[in-house]
Design a protein around this motif. Sequence first.
Motif, mmCIF file in Angstrom:
data_model
loop_
_atom_site.group_PDB
_atom_site.id
_atom_site.type_symbol
_atom_site.label_atom_id
_atom_site.label_comp_id
_atom_site.label_asym_id
_atom_site.label_seq_id
_atom_site.Cartn_x
_atom_site.Cartn_y
_atom_site.Cartn_z
ATOM 1 N N GLU A 1 0.826 -1.210 0.000
ATOM 2 C CA GLU A 1 0.000 0.000 0.000
ATOM 3 C C GLU A 1 0.861 1.261 0.000
ATOM 4 O O GLU A 1 0.500 2.254 -0.649
ATOM 5 N N ASN A 2 1.968 1.243 0.681
ATOM 6 C CA ASN A 2 2.868 2.421 0.744
ATOM 7 C C ASN A 2 4.352 2.069 0.650
ATOM 8 O O ASN A 2 5.172 2.950 0.407
ATOM 9 N N LYS B 1 6.818 2.815 -2.394
ATOM 10 C CA LYS B 1 6.753 4.171 -2.948
ATOM 11 C C LYS B 1 8.098 4.887 -2.778
ATOM 12 O O LYS B 1 9.000 4.407 -2.090
ATOM 13 N N HIS C 1 4.346 -0.886 -6.803
ATOM 14 C CA HIS C 1 3.633 0.398 -6.760
ATOM 15 C C HIS C 1 4.418 1.368 -5.898
ATOM 16 O O HIS C 1 4.587 1.066 -4.720
ATOM 17 N N TRP D 1 5.905 9.473 -9.320
ATOM 18 C CA TRP D 1 4.629 10.018 -8.840
ATOM 19 C C TRP D 1 4.900 11.386 -8.234
ATOM 20 O O TRP D 1 5.971 11.597 -7.639
ATOM 21 N N ASN E 1 3.273 12.518 -5.748
ATOM 22 C CA ASN E 1 2.929 12.428 -4.328
ATOM 23 C C ASN E 1 3.886 11.459 -3.630
ATOM 24 O O ASN E 1 4.511 10.621 -4.265
ATOM 25 N N GLN E 2 3.960 11.569 -2.306
ATOM 26 C CA GLN E 2 4.836 10.692 -1.511
ATOM 27 C C GLN E 2 6.263 10.678 -2.068
ATOM 28 O O GLN E 2 6.925 9.634 -2.102
ATOM 29 N N ASN F 1 2.427 7.024 -11.993
ATOM 30 C CA ASN F 1 1.147 7.091 -11.297
ATOM 31 C C ASN F 1 0.576 8.509 -11.366
ATOM 32 O O ASN F 1 1.291 9.478 -11.080
ATOM 33 N N GLU F 2 -0.661 8.632 -11.801
ATOM 34 C CA GLU F 2 -1.438 9.874 -11.638
ATOM 35 C C GLU F 2 -0.788 11.096 -12.284
ATOM 36 O O GLU F 2 -0.699 12.161 -11.684
ATOM 37 N N GLN G 1 -7.384 2.618 -11.424
ATOM 38 C CA GLN G 1 -7.431 2.517 -9.954
ATOM 39 C C GLN G 1 -8.838 2.159 -9.479
ATOM 40 O O GLN G 1 -9.006 1.305 -8.615
ATOM 41 N N HIS H 1 -11.308 3.981 -7.765
ATOM 42 C CA HIS H 1 -11.835 4.449 -6.478
ATOM 43 C C HIS H 1 -13.175 5.117 -6.770
ATOM 44 O O HIS H 1 -13.220 6.254 -7.238
ATOM 45 N N GLU I 1 -6.873 -0.627 -7.797
ATOM 46 C CA GLU I 1 -7.068 -0.083 -6.430
ATOM 47 C C GLU I 1 -8.555 0.013 -6.109
ATOM 48 O O GLU I 1 -9.024 1.014 -5.554
ATOM 49 N N TRP J 1 -8.338 -2.238 -2.706
ATOM 50 C CA TRP J 1 -7.343 -1.413 -2.012
ATOM 51 C C TRP J 1 -7.476 -1.571 -0.497
ATOM 52 O O TRP J 1 -7.780 -0.623 0.225
ATOM 53 N N TRP K 1 -7.969 3.282 3.353
ATOM 54 C CA TRP K 1 -7.515 4.683 3.432
ATOM 55 C C TRP K 1 -8.695 5.630 3.574
ATOM 56 O O TRP K 1 -8.533 6.766 4.008
HETATM 57 O O1 G3I Z 1 3.426 6.017 8.569
HETATM 58 C C1 G3I Z 1 2.966 7.255 9.099
HETATM 59 C C2 G3I Z 1 2.878 7.196 10.584
HETATM 60 O O2 G3I Z 1 4.157 7.001 11.129
HETATM 61 C C3 G3I Z 1 2.249 8.497 11.093
HETATM 62 O O3 G3I Z 1 2.069 8.410 12.471
HETATM 63 C C4 G3I Z 1 0.918 8.736 10.416
HETATM 64 C C5 G3I Z 1 0.281 10.054 10.848
HETATM 65 O O4 G3I Z 1 -0.467 10.640 9.810
HETATM 66 O O5 G3I Z 1 1.100 8.764 9.029
HETATM 67 C C6 G3I Z 1 1.607 7.551 8.514
HETATM 68 O O6 G3I Z 1 1.763 7.639 7.117
HETATM 69 C C7 G3I Z 1 0.559 7.641 6.392
HETATM 70 C C8 G3I Z 1 0.577 6.431 5.444
HETATM 71 O O7 G3I Z 1 -0.550 6.469 4.601
HETATM 72 C C9 G3I Z 1 0.565 5.103 6.197
HETATM 73 O O8 G3I Z 1 -0.616 4.973 6.931
HETATM 74 C C10 G3I Z 1 0.484 8.924 5.590
HETATM 75 O O9 G3I Z 1 0.327 10.016 6.476
HETATM 76 C C11 G3I Z 1 -0.670 8.862 4.628
HETATM 77 O O10 G3I Z 1 -0.600 10.007 3.775
HETATM 78 C C12 G3I Z 1 -0.576 7.616 3.770
HETATM 79 O O11 G3I Z 1 -1.714 7.569 2.942
HETATM 80 C C13 G3I Z 1 -1.585 6.733 1.824
HETATM 81 C C14 G3I Z 1 -1.853 7.528 0.575
HETATM 82 O O12 G3I Z 1 -1.827 6.667 -0.556
HETATM 83 C C15 G3I Z 1 -0.819 8.619 0.396
HETATM 84 O O13 G3I Z 1 -0.898 9.214 -0.851
HETATM 85 C C16 G3I Z 1 -2.605 5.619 1.957
HETATM 86 O O14 G3I Z 1 -2.235 4.750 3.032
HETATM 87 C C17 G3I Z 1 -2.680 4.793 0.668
HETATM 88 O O15 G3I Z 1 -3.780 3.920 0.731
HETATM 89 C C18 G3I Z 1 -2.882 5.726 -0.515
HETATM 90 O O16 G3I Z 1 -2.892 4.955 -1.689
HETATM 91 C C19 G3I Z 1 -3.112 5.679 -2.904
HETATM 92 C C20 G3I Z 1 -2.316 4.996 -3.980
HETATM 93 O O17 G3I Z 1 -0.955 4.881 -3.618
HETATM 94 C C21 G3I Z 1 -2.434 5.749 -5.311
HETATM 95 N N1 G3I Z 1 -3.825 5.953 -5.672
HETATM 96 C C22 G3I Z 1 -4.666 6.535 -4.653
HETATM 97 C C23 G3I Z 1 -4.575 5.738 -3.346
HETATM 98 C C24 G3I Z 1 -5.516 6.293 -2.286
HETATM 99 O O18 G3I Z 1 -5.172 7.599 -1.932
#
Ligand code: G3I
Length: 303
Positions: free
Chosen positions: A43-44, A47, A80, A84, A86-87, A126-127, A204, A206, A235, A265, A273
């Motif tokens: 999921e992350n 990245k 994945h 991108w 993002n991230q 991605n995106e 994806q 969603h 996803e 997803w 998420w």
């Molecule tokens: O790991 C940290 C943690 O240490 C911290 O305490 C916490 C506080 O916010 O954040 C944690 O990280 C988060 C991470 O998910 C793990 O849970 C990030 O803030 C959060 O932004 C991140 O969100 C992810 C998101 O992508 C980021 O863009 C989602 O889990 C994930 O499901 C989502 O997946 C994306 C696909 O990659 C691309 N398509 C859209 C999809 C949904 O948004």
Amino acid sequence: ESTLAAAAEQTGRYFGTAIAAGKLGDSQYTTIANREFNMITAENEMKIDATEPNRGQFNFSNGDRIYNWAVQNGKRVRGHTLAWHNQQPYWMQQLEGYDLRQAMINHINGVVGHYKGKIYAWDVVNEAFDDGNSGARRNSNLQRTGNDWIEVAFRTARAADPDAKLCYNDYNIDNWNWAKTQAVYNMVRDFKSRGVPIDCVGLQSHFNSNSPYNPNYRTTIQSFAALGVDVQITELDIQGGSASTYASVVNDCLAVPRCTGITVWGVRDTDSWLGSQASALLFDGNGNKKAAYTAVLNALNGG
Ligand code: G3I
């Protein structure tokens, strides 16, 4: 068949889920995931921010945890994602131009090289397209390195692992009437005509009230497939969890031979998420099968 993976396998397809490394110690989670799914997406953990936290210093610890769990349980892995907006780690967010282009190439070589020969398909880019009606590319630091950044990413990934399928992955490209869908379609057509290596398009999928499932989804899948690429639903989640909408998505994939698999997803609603109140997945927070699960299984079983 009585599991999603086995039911999908009857037509040569896979059924996958996104997995979070932090949940691999949750036995309810791993029991369901191991039983029902045969394709795994991190999921992350694969990245850019996770795999190259400092420039030139790669970290595959959590990505490898997911990879190893999947392979030890007989599953394949989708990668994945490599490029991108993002991230991105902080150091990459600061880069522009030639320096960023080189960093992108180096990142792809590092990650694809680490998993060489091990990944079914990479979401290479991605995106990269804008929402709305323009059909334009999304403005990002990667886009500002030049319009050819996407094909450079694909050529780099192909050279780093000739055996992985290479996908372009995006959201809001499921509705055939949308400008964004047409823009991605035109890019894929152009890549195929010029020999840019691309093997698949990831929808994806969603779905929510702003971007609901539309029955022209099947046309979208068929149209991309007709360009000579596989289509993967990468996803999938549906806010509200409509069983009939889930069944429609599955039936649309089954209708197109080159729709090779479906990934949801997350496992339980509590893993989504979107939060558990969205009720967007196939298992509830206690690990029970929802009506949507039964609808998906029945569709995969041909009825
Ligand atoms: O790991 C940290 C943690 O240490 C911290 O305490 C916490 C506080 O916010 O954040 C944690 O990280 C988060 C991470 O998910 C793990 O849970 C990030 O803030 C959060 O932004 C991140 O969100 C992810 C998101 O992508 C980021 O863009 C989602 O889990 C994930 O499901 C989502 O997946 C994306 C696909 O990659 C691309 N398509 C859209 C999809 C949904 O948004």
